[in-house]
Design a protein around this motif. Structure first.
Motif, PDB file in Angstrom:
ATOM      1  N   GLY A 105      23.222 -55.302 -34.605  1.00  0.00           N
ATOM      2  CA  GLY A 105      22.206 -55.521 -33.582  1.00  0.00           C
ATOM      3  C   GLY A 105      22.258 -54.465 -32.501  1.00  0.00           C
ATOM      4  O   GLY A 105      22.935 -53.451 -32.615  1.00  0.00           O
ATOM      5  N   THR A 149      19.476 -53.741 -37.882  1.00  0.00           N
ATOM      6  CA  THR A 149      18.179 -54.133 -37.321  1.00  0.00           C
ATOM      7  C   THR A 149      17.516 -52.895 -36.723  1.00  0.00           C
ATOM      8  O   THR A 149      18.131 -51.835 -36.605  1.00  0.00           O
ATOM      9  CB  THR A 149      18.346 -55.209 -36.236  1.00  0.00           C
ATOM     10  OG1 THR A 149      19.135 -54.663 -35.175  1.00  0.00           O
ATOM     11  CG2 THR A 149      19.020 -56.462 -36.789  1.00  0.00           C
ATOM     12  N   ALA A 185      19.240 -62.342 -36.392  1.00  0.00           N
ATOM     13  CA  ALA A 185      19.101 -61.017 -35.754  1.00  0.00           C
ATOM     14  C   ALA A 185      18.314 -61.117 -34.454  1.00  0.00           C
ATOM     15  O   ALA A 185      18.661 -60.487 -33.461  1.00  0.00           O
ATOM     16  CB  ALA A 185      18.437 -60.046 -36.714  1.00  0.00           C
TER      17      ALA A 185
END
Length: 187
Positions: free
Chosen positions: A85, A145, A182
């Motif tokens: 992330g 991500t 996420a």
């Protein structure tokens, strides 16, 4: 032959005393040029050039439009999924997100010996024992991500090399549960 001229070396013209005419000084530079080229050649051949540091990545061939994509199934007992992330956040889970094992819920961690490395090393050792086949090792699925950084991806790939993970892949597709995780992580 290379030579160095240092002037005409004569005296004044037209008058007075007669002086003996000086010879032009000539220096043969051929040996010095040869020596320079020999030294350049020697240093070029004996110096080791710095090699670029790069990471080996095995990338799949591009699919033709005529060929359908294969849906690859992996044993959930062998997989560890890592989601990267923003702000250096990382979450991981063993198996499928929908059915995490007890104590295997996603957890925040940092890179290094006290974070994800400890978990990966534990799984590299335990997965072949659990499966009962030493040839079948851990499979790590890395899912960055859009808010994760390139540095985070390189760091996790370094962890794969340090921990000697036999199989790992970078995947950009997320299941619904992984998307929710996420999004929660990136808030």
């Amino acid at each position: 032959m290379a030579e160095l001229n240092t002037g005409d070396g004569g005296g004044k013209k037209g008058g007075g005393k007669v002086r003996s005419k000086k010879q032009n000084s000539k220096v043969d530079l051929t040996a010095m040029v040869d020596l320079a080229f020999l030294l350049i050649t020697f240093f070029m051949l004996t110096t080791s050039l710095s090699k670029p540091q790069s990471m080996n990545l095995g990338l799949p061939d591009k699919n033709n439009e005529d060929e359908p994509e294969l849906d690859v199934k992996v044993d959930q007992r062998r997989t560890l999924t890592i989601i990267l992330g923003d702000n250096d956040k990382i979450k991981w889970f063993h198996g499928l997100q929908a059915t995490p094992e007890p104590g295997g819920a996603p957890a925040d961690a940092v890179h290094g010996k006290d974070g994800i490395r400890l978990e990966i090393l534990k799984r590299v050792k335990s997965v072949p024992e659990t499966i009962g086949d030493p040839k079948k090792g851990l499979i790590v699925i890395i899912k960055p991500t859009k808010k994760s950084t390139y540095k985070n991806l390189v760091d996790i790939l370094d962890e794969m090399a340090i921990c000697a993970v036999p199989t790992y892949a970078i995947v950009n597709e997320f299941s619904d549960e992984e998307k929710a995780l996420a999004d929660k992580m990136n808030q």
